[in-house]
Scaffold this active site. Structure first.
Site, short mmCIF file in Angstrom:
data_model
loop_
_atom_site.label_atom_id
_atom_site.label_comp_id
_atom_site.label_asym_id
_atom_site.label_seq_id
_atom_site.Cartn_x
_atom_site.Cartn_y
_atom_site.Cartn_z
N CYS A 90 0.83 -1.20 0.00
CA CYS A 90 0.00 0.00 0.00
C CYS A 90 0.87 1.25 0.00
CB CYS A 90 -0.92 -0.01 1.21
SG CYS A 90 -2.09 1.38 1.29
N CYS A 110 -6.42 -4.28 6.97
CA CYS A 110 -7.65 -3.51 7.04
C CYS A 110 -8.78 -4.13 6.24
CB CYS A 110 -7.41 -2.07 6.58
SG CYS A 110 -7.01 -1.89 4.82
#
Length: 366
Positions: A101, A198
């Site tokens: 990410c 997440c």
């Protein structure tokens, strides 16, 4: 300087944005909408990408007194992070989605857009430090608080990206950040840190992969084999449910002759074979890395007292000697490591400075 502050909705990014504004930069806050369906992502202490987090980030920006926007990068995130996560596990590797990410989203898509809009830098709440070296290059260093240091997941950043990055918390401890947030009137001062992945809503990585991969997995089950005897000691529903070094959840039907626990030593997704054995079988002192990313000048060889390699996000440093051959990085660990899996990142340090990183493709013993 015009600064774009990435605000996740947590205390760290809020204080980082506040510090950037206090330093008289022209700061604009943004929150990244990364989920196509935010309710499917984690909430409360487990999230960083939810509607709740977006609202927390907006309130923090209001208190700081800076403009605030939400950028929808959900399609890019799904393609570059979520799909990569699934593909890597299906291939028997163990990826780090937070590192991916940072590489693909926060310091590529976001930074590219920020520069195109006329911003000079992107500020985040990562615990790491930037210094200008004697050669004029920007160096990435460990945070002053080694317990919170996040330089490992930033080891994919290039010199160009570092030159347009800001890490205002690098010289600070977490306790100080929370106290400062309270003093500034930020409601996230006591918000728990986010943990784990997440986009896995319940924290069950194996269950999530089983549901999402479905027919995409190269096999839907196979044998668990003892490394020493070749005996089949169990079965499984897919290799994506395992990682090198795993001990729990193996559900073996045959105990080891010595009664000691078995660990996952190898994963072969094509045949569906998972090999298990004693803890000693996990020890490696040779690591091969591919697809290197260098934070500055590309090295050819690194050795000496300060050269170390970190092989997990929260793992210890291993003294090492490193040899670079084009797109291949050969690492000799001076002390054996355990449970190192292909797909993980090997981040190379010279003292506290991050030299660069590579994706682990193979491990072995001398």
């Amino acid at each position: 300087m015009r600064v774009l502050a990435a605000m996740s909705g947590g205390v760290d990014s809020a204080v980082a944005a506040a510090r950037a504004a206090e330093a008289r930069h022209d700061v604009t806050g943004i929150h990244l909408a990364l989920s196509r369906n935010p309710q499917s992502y984690r909430t409360g202490a487990r999230g960083c990408c939810t509607i709740e987090d977006a609202n927390d980030a907006r309130r923090a920006a209001d208190v700081i007194g800076i403009p605030f926007y939400v950028w929808d990068l959900s399609d890019r995130f799904h393609e570059d992070v979520v799909e990569d996560f699934m593909d890597e596990y299906a291939a028997g590797r163990t990826p780090n989605p937070c590192l991916r990410c940072n590489e693909k989203i926060k310091f590529a898509a976001v930074l590219d857009r920020a520069l195109a809009l006329g911003f000079d830098a992107v500020a985040t709440g990562h615990y790491a430090q930037l210094h200008t070296g004697a050669d004029g290059l920007i160096e990435l260093h460990r945070a002053a608080d080694h317990g919170k240091d996040q330089s490992y997941v930033l080891g994919v950043l290039t010199q160009e990206q570092l030159a347009h990055s800001m890490f205002p918390l690098g010289d600070t401890t977490k306790d100080v950040v929370r106290r400062e947030a309270a003093q500034r009137g930020l409601l996230v001062a006591d918000k728990p840190d986010s943990h784990d992945i997440c986009f896995v809503a319940d924290g069950d990585n194996a269950g999530w992969l089983r549901e999402k991969l479905g027919d995409r997995a190269p096999n839907h089950g196979g044998a668990i084999v003892d490394d020493a005897t070749g005996e089949v000691v169990g079965s499984h529903e897919g290799t994506f449910g395992f990682t090198i070094g795993q001990r729990r959840g193996l559900r073996l039907g045959v105990p080891a002759p010595d009664g000691k626990p078995r660990y996952v030593l190898d994963i072969e997704p094509v045949t569906g074979t998972v090999t298990v054995g004693p803890r000693e079988g996990l020890r490696v002192d040779r690591v091969t890395g591919i697809r290197p990313r260098w934070c500055g000048t590309v090295p050819t060889r690194l050795a000496g007292p300060g050269v170390t390699v970190q092989l997990r996000a929260h793992g210890r440093e291993h003294p090492a000697a490193v040899r670079v051959e084009g797109e291949r990085v050969e690492i000799e660990l001076l002390e054996p490591a355990e449970g190192i899996a292909p797909g993980q990142a090997a981040v190379i340090y010279d003292g506290t400075r991050v030299v660069g990183s590579a994706t682990i493709s193979a491990t072995g013993r001398a």
